[in-house]
Scaffold this motif. Structure first.
Motif, mmCIF file in Angstrom:
data_model
loop_
_atom_site.group_PDB
_atom_site.id
_atom_site.type_symbol
_atom_site.label_atom_id
_atom_site.label_comp_id
_atom_site.label_asym_id
_atom_site.label_seq_id
_atom_site.Cartn_x
_atom_site.Cartn_y
_atom_site.Cartn_z
ATOM 1 N N ALA A 1 2.448 1.905 -3.286
ATOM 2 C CA ALA A 1 1.505 2.257 -4.350
ATOM 3 C C ALA A 1 1.543 3.758 -4.637
ATOM 4 O O ALA A 1 1.279 4.184 -5.760
ATOM 5 C CB ALA A 1 0.089 1.829 -3.972
ATOM 6 N N ASP A 2 1.891 4.553 -3.632
ATOM 7 C CA ASP A 2 1.992 6.007 -3.813
ATOM 8 C C ASP A 2 3.258 6.493 -3.098
ATOM 9 O O ASP A 2 3.191 7.100 -2.027
ATOM 10 C CB ASP A 2 0.750 6.700 -3.256
ATOM 11 C CG ASP A 2 0.702 8.179 -3.625
ATOM 12 O OD1 ASP A 2 1.659 8.695 -4.242
ATOM 13 O OD2 ASP A 2 -0.316 8.819 -3.295
ATOM 14 N N GLU B 1 3.763 -3.514 -10.825
ATOM 15 C CA GLU B 1 2.314 -3.411 -11.041
ATOM 16 C C GLU B 1 1.775 -4.532 -11.924
ATOM 17 O O GLU B 1 0.684 -5.045 -11.682
ATOM 18 C CB GLU B 1 1.963 -2.045 -11.636
ATOM 19 C CG GLU B 1 2.334 -0.870 -10.756
ATOM 20 C CD GLU B 1 1.626 -0.846 -9.411
ATOM 21 O OE1 GLU B 1 0.529 -1.433 -9.269
ATOM 22 O OE2 GLU B 1 2.169 -0.225 -8.487
ATOM 23 N N GLN C 1 5.358 8.842 -3.654
ATOM 24 C CA GLN C 1 5.540 10.289 -3.478
ATOM 25 C C GLN C 1 4.814 10.764 -2.225
ATOM 26 O O GLN C 1 5.345 11.566 -1.460
ATOM 27 C CB GLN C 1 5.048 11.043 -4.713
ATOM 28 C CG GLN C 1 5.345 12.527 -4.658
ATOM 29 C CD GLN C 1 6.840 12.825 -4.570
ATOM 30 O OE1 GLN C 1 7.642 12.245 -5.279
ATOM 31 N NE2 GLN C 1 7.210 13.736 -3.690
ATOM 32 N N ALA C 2 3.615 10.261 -1.998
ATOM 33 C CA ALA C 2 2.834 10.674 -0.830
ATOM 34 C C ALA C 2 3.466 10.194 0.476
ATOM 35 O O ALA C 2 3.475 10.915 1.470
ATOM 36 C CB ALA C 2 1.407 10.153 -0.941
ATOM 37 N N HIS C 3 3.982 8.976 0.471
ATOM 38 C CA HIS C 3 4.481 8.379 1.715
ATOM 39 C C HIS C 3 5.973 8.577 1.930
ATOM 40 O O HIS C 3 6.441 8.534 3.079
ATOM 41 C CB HIS C 3 4.151 6.890 1.742
ATOM 42 C CG HIS C 3 2.693 6.609 1.673
ATOM 43 N ND1 HIS C 3 1.818 6.880 2.690
ATOM 44 C CD2 HIS C 3 1.936 6.110 0.659
ATOM 45 C CE1 HIS C 3 0.596 6.556 2.337
ATOM 46 N NE2 HIS C 3 0.637 6.090 1.105
ATOM 47 N N VAL D 1 9.650 7.711 -6.670
ATOM 48 C CA VAL D 1 8.779 7.221 -7.742
ATOM 49 C C VAL D 1 9.614 6.550 -8.829
ATOM 50 O O VAL D 1 9.320 5.437 -9.260
ATOM 51 C CB VAL D 1 7.929 8.370 -8.328
ATOM 52 C CG1 VAL D 1 7.122 7.892 -9.522
ATOM 53 C CG2 VAL D 1 7.026 8.960 -7.259
ATOM 54 N N LYS E 1 10.467 -1.081 -5.381
ATOM 55 C CA LYS E 1 9.371 -0.580 -6.216
ATOM 56 C C LYS E 1 8.377 -1.702 -6.439
ATOM 57 O O LYS E 1 8.760 -2.869 -6.546
ATOM 58 C CB LYS E 1 9.906 -0.164 -7.595
ATOM 59 C CG LYS E 1 10.271 1.266 -7.730
ATOM 60 C CD LYS E 1 10.713 1.549 -9.145
ATOM 61 C CE LYS E 1 9.590 2.190 -9.908
ATOM 62 N NZ LYS E 1 10.029 2.810 -11.156
ATOM 63 N N ARG F 1 0.840 -1.213 0.000
ATOM 64 C CA ARG F 1 0.000 0.000 0.000
ATOM 65 C C ARG F 1 0.872 1.260 0.000
ATOM 66 O O ARG F 1 0.596 2.210 -0.737
ATOM 67 C CB ARG F 1 -0.933 0.010 1.213
ATOM 68 C CG ARG F 1 -2.179 -0.835 1.044
ATOM 69 C CD ARG F 1 -3.230 -0.542 2.099
ATOM 70 N NE ARG F 1 -2.731 -0.658 3.468
ATOM 71 C CZ ARG F 1 -2.697 -1.786 4.173
ATOM 72 N NH1 ARG F 1 -3.117 -2.909 3.648
ATOM 73 N NH2 ARG F 1 -2.250 -1.788 5.410
#
Length: 104
Positions: free
Chosen positions: A23-24, A86, A26-28, A38, A83, A20
């Protein structure tokens, strides 16, 4: 791909949290200074900190996710960066959906 390894990888709250978080990235992990989270991946040390786990424990979780094909790990200098893969995750979810919905 060994589906039993993938099932085992998905059967752990810390491993699901790693997926999780990645998955993002940049946010975390946008505060990561050593490499773009990223483009390059997230440093193992930062993953361990986010999970509030000792580095060896976090490494074991990451290793199983790598064995399952859900993440890639690349080394740069003394650090390892992770990473999500996906395509592998989508393949697993498609397989699981097919297996769960198959008529006996």
């Amino acid at each position: 791909m060994d589906r039993s390894t993938q099932i085992k990888a998905m059967s752990s709250a810390p491993r699901l949290k790693i997926l999780r978080l990645l998955a993002d990235p940049q946010a975390h992990f946008g505060h990561q200074w050593s490499a773009d989270p990223v483009e390059f991946g997230v440093c193992m040390t930062m993953i361990a900190e986010a999970l509030e786990l000792a580095q060896p424990t976090a490494s074991r979780h990451v290793d199983l996710l790598k064995q399952a094909g859900f993440i890639t790990v690349r080394k740069h200098a003394k650090w390892s960066y992770c990473k999500r893969d996906e395509a592998a995750i989508r393949d697993y979810l498609n397989w699981l959906g097919t297996e769960l919905c198959a008529q006996a």
